[in-house]
Design an enzyme around this catalytic site. Structure first.
Site, short mmCIF file in Angstrom:
data_model
loop_
_atom_site.label_atom_id
_atom_site.label_comp_id
_atom_site.label_asym_id
_atom_site.label_seq_id
_atom_site.Cartn_x
_atom_site.Cartn_y
_atom_site.Cartn_z
N ARG A 97 -0.39 -1.75 -4.33
CA ARG A 97 -0.91 -0.55 -3.66
C ARG A 97 0.04 -0.20 -2.51
O ARG A 97 -0.01 -0.81 -1.45
CB ARG A 97 -2.33 -0.82 -3.15
CG ARG A 97 -2.82 0.22 -2.17
CD ARG A 97 -4.29 0.07 -1.85
NE ARG A 97 -4.69 -1.24 -1.39
CZ ARG A 97 -4.57 -1.67 -0.13
NH1 ARG A 97 -3.97 -0.93 0.78
NH2 ARG A 97 -5.01 -2.87 0.19
N HIS B 108 -5.73 1.25 1.35
CA HIS B 108 -6.84 1.05 0.41
C HIS B 108 -7.59 2.38 0.24
O HIS B 108 -7.87 2.81 -0.87
CB HIS B 108 -7.78 -0.03 0.94
CG HIS B 108 -9.01 -0.22 0.11
ND1 HIS B 108 -8.98 -0.83 -1.12
CD2 HIS B 108 -10.31 0.13 0.34
CE1 HIS B 108 -10.20 -0.85 -1.62
NE2 HIS B 108 -11.02 -0.28 -0.75
N TYR C 36 -2.41 -5.65 8.47
CA TYR C 36 -2.55 -6.92 7.74
C TYR C 36 -1.41 -7.24 6.79
O TYR C 36 -1.41 -8.30 6.18
CB TYR C 36 -3.88 -6.95 6.99
CG TYR C 36 -4.14 -5.78 6.06
CD1 TYR C 36 -3.58 -5.72 4.79
CD2 TYR C 36 -4.95 -4.72 6.47
CE1 TYR C 36 -3.82 -4.65 3.94
CE2 TYR C 36 -5.20 -3.65 5.62
CZ TYR C 36 -4.63 -3.61 4.36
OH TYR C 36 -4.86 -2.55 3.52
#
Length: 376
Positions: free
Chosen positions: A271, A275, A284
């Site tokens: 990805r 998200h 992160y």
């Protein structure tokens, strides 16, 4: 970063776009050799167009036109390859990121926009033939795998698979992610699929991150091996290789449709974006990780392969123009959508007129009128 060196990995195109099949890919090469130039070019057009749409939809959300947007940036090859492998009579159960899958099956991309704008609960009618048996998006993680398993059981009970007629036999493909793979629904679906030998393909897009949780935290072994635990033939494919994604999906769907029972595919992809637009991946994951995966970009990989086969610059220019036209069309039509009429919230509560609902609607109309008239 998840390694892509599992000896069982199916890959046809290397990251640089050269034809370099892994040993596990050898059995699929005849299928790829049979693809015409037009079919290969369609794969590329699909990926380019949906990325343009995806970027436009993200921009529309940032401009306040959508409540939320789940990008598919970077996952185009896994989705295009699998969707192009399905037959017209097959049934598609997406999660909420399979934008190009729905478009290939005939769903108007604006229906996804309407859903993410809050104008509809479902987006489109899965029973309308124009939508190609595409069931609606499911935002409840993993729930669609149960829906697909139940539907597949129905196909078994109705004798709509395994008859020996590939033109009539039906199959089901369900999409979910690495995060959803940890949900109990997925495992329950595999239990029923294996027990009833449903004509179903579990298509797991492992994009490496379940929002902010890395896949290494979710599982100590490759996710495709979970299917094997239920007696479901399972494999791992390079999800950024559209040719490999197509080939493994076609074989799996053909086998399931013919009565061979369920199959499971783990597509290793990434990805590249957030998200959803409510997420900030810089919190992160590292820039080095993103750069490493960008070198495996599915569109760049396929472009290099097509250039090596002699595709013209005009073809690539036309593909870019097609994507730009789609993005512009969606932007224009989104801006024309407007809001839901105030009366809509009252119209779907009861099937017949109800005195209490009518009274509440009159109260709200009067209240709104007083505000418009400047009353305090």
């Amino acid at each position: 970063m998840t390694p892509l060196d599992d000896p069982a990995l199916v890959r046809v195109l290397a990251a640089d776009g050269t034809l370099a099949p892994t040993p596990a890919a050898e059995r699929y090469l005849p299928l790829i050799d049979a693809l015409t130039d037009a079919e290969l070019e369609t794969f590329y057009r699909d990926m380019v167009s949906i990325r343009a749409f995806d970027v436009q939809a993200t921009n529309l959300q940032r401009q306040g036109q959508l409540a939320l947007w789940p990008p598919s940036f970077g996952q185009e090859a896994a989705q295009v390859g699998s969707a192009r492998a399905a037959r017209a009579q097959d049934h598609i159960f997406p999660s909420y990121r399979e934008h190009v899958v729905t478009r290939i099956r005939g769903v108007d991309p604006l229906d996804i926009i309407r859903l993410m704008r809050g104008l509809t609960h479902g987006g489109w009618d899965p029973t309308d033939p124009k939508n190609g048996n595409t069931h609606i998006y499911t935002l409840v993680l993993g729930a669609q795998t149960l829906h697909a398993a139940g539907f597949g059981m129905g196909l078994v009970f109705d004798g709509k698979c395994g008859t020996g007629d590939p033109e009539r036999d039906e199959a089901v493909i369900v999409y979910y992610g690495d995060g959803a793979s940890s949900q109990g629904d997925v495992h329950e679906a595999m239990v029923f699929a294996a027990s009833f030998q449903t004509p179903q393909v579990f298509f797991l897009q492992n994009n490496q991150w379940a929002i902010s949780v890395p896949v290494a935290t979710q599982s100590r072994s490759p996710l495709y091996k979970r299917g094997e635990g239920y007696g479901i033939p399972s494999l791992q494919v390079d999800g950024n290789d559209v040719l490999a994604s197509y080939a493994v999906s076609k074989v799996a769907l053909d086998e399931a449709r013919a009565g061979g029972g369920p199959r499971a595919i783990e597509a290793m992809t990434y990805r590249m974006g957030a998200h959803t637009t409510s997420d900030d991946p810089t919190k992160y994951r590292t820039l080095d990780e993103e750069k490493a995966w960008a070198l495996r970009d599915p569109i760049a990989r396929m472009r290099t392969y097509l250039e090596g086969r002699g595709a013209s610059q005009q073809f690539f220019d036309d593909a870019d123009a097609e994507g730009a036209a789609l993005a512009n069309d969606v932007r224009v039509r989104t801006n024309e959508l407007g809001a839901i009429p105030r009366s809509h919230m009252f119209e779907s509560v009861y099937s017949e007129a109800h005195a209490l609902i009518q009274e509440e609607q009159r109260w709200l109309d009067d209240y709104e009128a007083s505000m418009e008239g400047g009353a305090q």
